[in-house]
Design a protein around this motif. Sequence first.
Motif, short mmCIF file in Angstrom:
data_model
loop_
_atom_site.label_atom_id
_atom_site.label_comp_id
_atom_site.label_asym_id
_atom_site.label_seq_id
_atom_site.Cartn_x
_atom_site.Cartn_y
_atom_site.Cartn_z
N ARG A 62 2.82 -2.80 -2.63
CA ARG A 62 2.76 -1.36 -2.31
C ARG A 62 1.41 -0.79 -2.77
N PHE A 72 3.86 -2.95 14.30
CA PHE A 72 3.77 -1.87 13.33
C PHE A 72 5.13 -1.19 13.25
N HIS A 89 6.76 -3.73 9.81
CA HIS A 89 5.31 -3.96 9.76
C HIS A 89 4.87 -5.41 9.90
N ARG A 93 2.26 -9.61 5.72
CA ARG A 93 2.06 -8.96 4.42
C ARG A 93 2.52 -9.85 3.27
N HIS A 156 -3.11 -0.27 6.93
CA HIS A 156 -2.22 0.75 6.36
C HIS A 156 -2.79 1.25 5.02
N LYS A 189 7.33 11.54 13.04
CA LYS A 189 8.46 10.63 12.81
C LYS A 189 9.50 11.23 11.86
N VAL A 239 -2.37 6.79 11.86
CA VAL A 239 -1.10 7.16 11.22
C VAL A 239 -1.41 7.88 9.92
N TRP A 241 0.58 9.23 6.56
CA TRP A 241 1.88 9.08 5.90
C TRP A 241 1.82 9.47 4.44
N MET A 251 12.17 4.84 -3.57
CA MET A 251 11.51 3.55 -3.37
C MET A 251 11.36 2.84 -4.72
N GLU A 266 -4.26 5.59 8.41
CA GLU A 266 -4.21 4.22 8.93
C GLU A 266 -4.86 4.11 10.30
#
Length: 285
Positions: A62, A72, A89, A93, A156, A189, A239, A241, A251, A266
């Motif tokens: 993160r 994505f 995503h 990663r 991102h 979103k 993007v 966010w 989280m 992003e």
Amino acid sequence: MITEQIGFAHLSDLPCWQLRFGDACAVISSYGAQVLSYQPKPEQEVLWLSPLSSWHQQQAIRGGIPICWPWFGPADANILPDATTLPNHGLVRNRLWQLHHKAELESATQLTLKVTLDTLPHVASPVTLYLQLTLSNTLTIELRCDAPITQQAALHSYFAIAPLIASTVGSETIQQIQIQGLSQSYVDKVSGQPTQQANDHAHIDSETDRVYRQPAAEMKLIGDKHPLTLNQAGQDHAVLWNPWQQKSQAMPDMPDDGYQHFICLETARLHWQPMPLLLKQQIRL
Ligand code: TA6
């Protein structure tokens, strides 16, 4: 100079590469080819990394600059069979990437990592993705896949608020940042609505998850200290966010006040067209 190092910040066992050029320094993790740190000058950290991030149990780290590829967000059931079982995503990663090339040039320090996926859910043959990092008086990231396949991608990027504003005391500081170079039309979103705005600017003062169509080649984060400039190429969307308070608290890999310390801006290519990929982001503080 380029050196291998084990560990970065609290991620003490993480295999990484460190790049230096003059006063500038960048650290990239072999896990996810994720840039974790970019300091144009000592003590001037441009990226935010969650102190609760982890790379164990296949988790994505993160913070920094995660690579979203070959899709994505959630996998699209129209294109990817078994979409519901596929991770958010994409698939790279949480892979260990390999060294492809490194060079210490007069004008920059450069490192390229690569990852080959033998099977993709929608492609029959192996596909290789390359990430090239170039450190000079800027940091340039180039994500490339030469195969003409159906693919989305995003860089991102979690940008730290701290270097952008003179004072980081209190919870109001993120609201001072103006984001420039977005477009006037985006999909929100959070509300699920297509939205129009009067200009190409934005501020963040609540949960924000927006997908902007056709952003400018240059976007900026402007506070009252150093402006951050992000030049991009190959993108068709940007993007923006920030999870804000409630989602940060939910989280496990983010501190409760994490949302006050970063803005994700992003560079993204989201059109589902079978063609090669070249996505570029250049960051300057
Ligand atoms: O880029 C914004 C976004 O797609 C959000 O919807 C949000 O969930 C975020 O990425 C983080 O996703 P992650 O899979 O890293 O938890």
